[in-house]
Design a protein around this motif. Sequence first.
Motif, mmCIF file in Angstrom:
data_model
loop_
_atom_site.group_PDB
_atom_site.id
_atom_site.type_symbol
_atom_site.label_atom_id
_atom_site.label_comp_id
_atom_site.label_asym_id
_atom_site.label_seq_id
_atom_site.Cartn_x
_atom_site.Cartn_y
_atom_site.Cartn_z
ATOM 1 N N LYS A 2 7.798 2.736 1.597
ATOM 2 C CA LYS A 2 7.102 1.692 0.849
ATOM 3 C C LYS A 2 5.941 2.294 0.062
ATOM 4 O O LYS A 2 5.050 2.923 0.618
ATOM 5 N N VAL A 4 2.501 1.971 -1.892
ATOM 6 C CA VAL A 4 1.336 1.093 -1.911
ATOM 7 C C VAL A 4 0.255 1.743 -2.767
ATOM 8 O O VAL A 4 -0.111 2.899 -2.546
ATOM 9 N N ASP A 55 -2.469 -2.683 -5.183
ATOM 10 C CA ASP A 55 -2.204 -3.677 -4.133
ATOM 11 C C ASP A 55 -3.426 -3.913 -3.273
ATOM 12 O O ASP A 55 -3.595 -4.985 -2.693
ATOM 13 N N SER A 74 -6.484 -12.705 -4.342
ATOM 14 C CA SER A 74 -6.639 -11.640 -3.341
ATOM 15 C C SER A 74 -7.459 -12.168 -2.174
ATOM 16 O O SER A 74 -8.046 -13.244 -2.253
ATOM 17 N N ALA A 192 -6.956 -7.019 -0.447
ATOM 18 C CA ALA A 192 -5.547 -6.861 -0.831
ATOM 19 C C ALA A 192 -5.106 -8.096 -1.593
ATOM 20 O O ALA A 192 -5.629 -9.197 -1.385
ATOM 21 N N SER A 193 -4.160 -7.903 -2.497
ATOM 22 C CA SER A 193 -3.657 -9.051 -3.263
ATOM 23 C C SER A 193 -2.864 -9.978 -2.346
ATOM 24 O O SER A 193 -2.251 -9.539 -1.369
ATOM 25 N N LYS A 195 -0.139 -11.438 -2.918
ATOM 26 C CA LYS A 195 1.282 -11.072 -2.978
ATOM 27 C C LYS A 195 1.592 -9.933 -2.013
ATOM 28 O O LYS A 195 2.590 -9.964 -1.285
ATOM 29 N N PHE A 196 0.719 -8.926 -1.978
ATOM 30 C CA PHE A 196 0.942 -7.796 -1.078
ATOM 31 C C PHE A 196 0.827 -8.233 0.386
ATOM 32 O O PHE A 196 1.655 -7.854 1.223
ATOM 33 N N ASN A 199 3.973 -10.200 1.513
ATOM 34 C CA ASN A 199 5.236 -9.471 1.625
ATOM 35 C C ASN A 199 5.177 -8.201 2.482
ATOM 36 O O ASN A 199 6.224 -7.641 2.812
ATOM 37 N N ASN A 200 3.952 -7.758 2.824
ATOM 38 C CA ASN A 200 3.841 -6.444 3.483
ATOM 39 C C ASN A 200 2.790 -6.419 4.592
ATOM 40 O O ASN A 200 2.059 -5.448 4.754
ATOM 41 N N LEU A 204 0.373 -3.294 5.910
ATOM 42 C CA LEU A 204 -1.072 -3.439 5.764
ATOM 43 C C LEU A 204 -1.770 -3.180 7.100
ATOM 44 O O LEU A 204 -2.779 -2.456 7.163
#
Length: 284
Positions: A2, A4, A55, A74, A192-193, A195-196, A199-200, A204
């Motif tokens: 992944k 980042v 991100d 964010s 962090a955004s 969106k990030f 999904n992650n 993170l």
Amino acid sequence: MKKVNIGGVPEHFNLAWYLTLKNGEYKDQDINLRWHDYHGGTGAMTKALRSGEIDMAVILTEGIVKDIIEDNPSKIVQTFVQTPLNWGIHVAADSDFKTIDDIKGTRAAISRYGSGSHLMAYINAKNNNWDLEKDLKFEVIKNLDGAIRGLTENKADYFMWEKFTTKPYVDNGIFRRIGNCPSPWPCFVIAASDKFIENNEEQLKTILEIINQTTADFKSIPSIDKTIANRYEQELEDVQEWLSLTEWSQSVMNEKTIKNVQNQLHDLKIISKKVDYSKLIHKL
């Protein structure tokens, strides 16, 4: 693996990220973490978070709080440096300005609107009982190199930046420091955004676990003071003083601290409204 993207200023506060990247600790967890230097500071990073260029960001508390309130999608996921940032107030070495009173109503060099150098000018003005409408003027200079040109060419009158980063410029006669202005809150957070985060979240968590292990033991790394002095071209005694004043964090910023940040920014009319804790903070 992944990928980042993370942004931060190329300063000594962020050496822990460099060390963990150099050791391949993220790759060991199947994460390709790519560090991006943002010489323009907080304003440049909030823009990059909004556009999806990065991100994550290691960013000044006041700057990201302001930008999230202004609809940056964010969240703050952790405090990174618990202690305040000690902002030096600088003028050109040959300037006639000698005291903080002398710069009242003159032009502050700022990296960009919404940056730390912009927002802290308000804190300094408040500390000195200035009129926030009449006594603050700004010249955008983009970064530290721009500030050197701006002050030496008389395009701006004073410049606020972290005092240890600018100390070499004071030592070699480019700037003269006429005062200090500590931030009234923990200085750096990790954001962090949305969106990030959505999904992650597992990646993170892993990234934060890795960096937290290093920052928790940062001061006990053998010869860390010499490493910082060499890498950032600073005097060893300055680095040792900075280390003695700086504490990293491995936890989320609490509600009381966020309330204090918002109250002060609102009083200074830097933000137009205050929002719920959950609008600013994401707890993993």
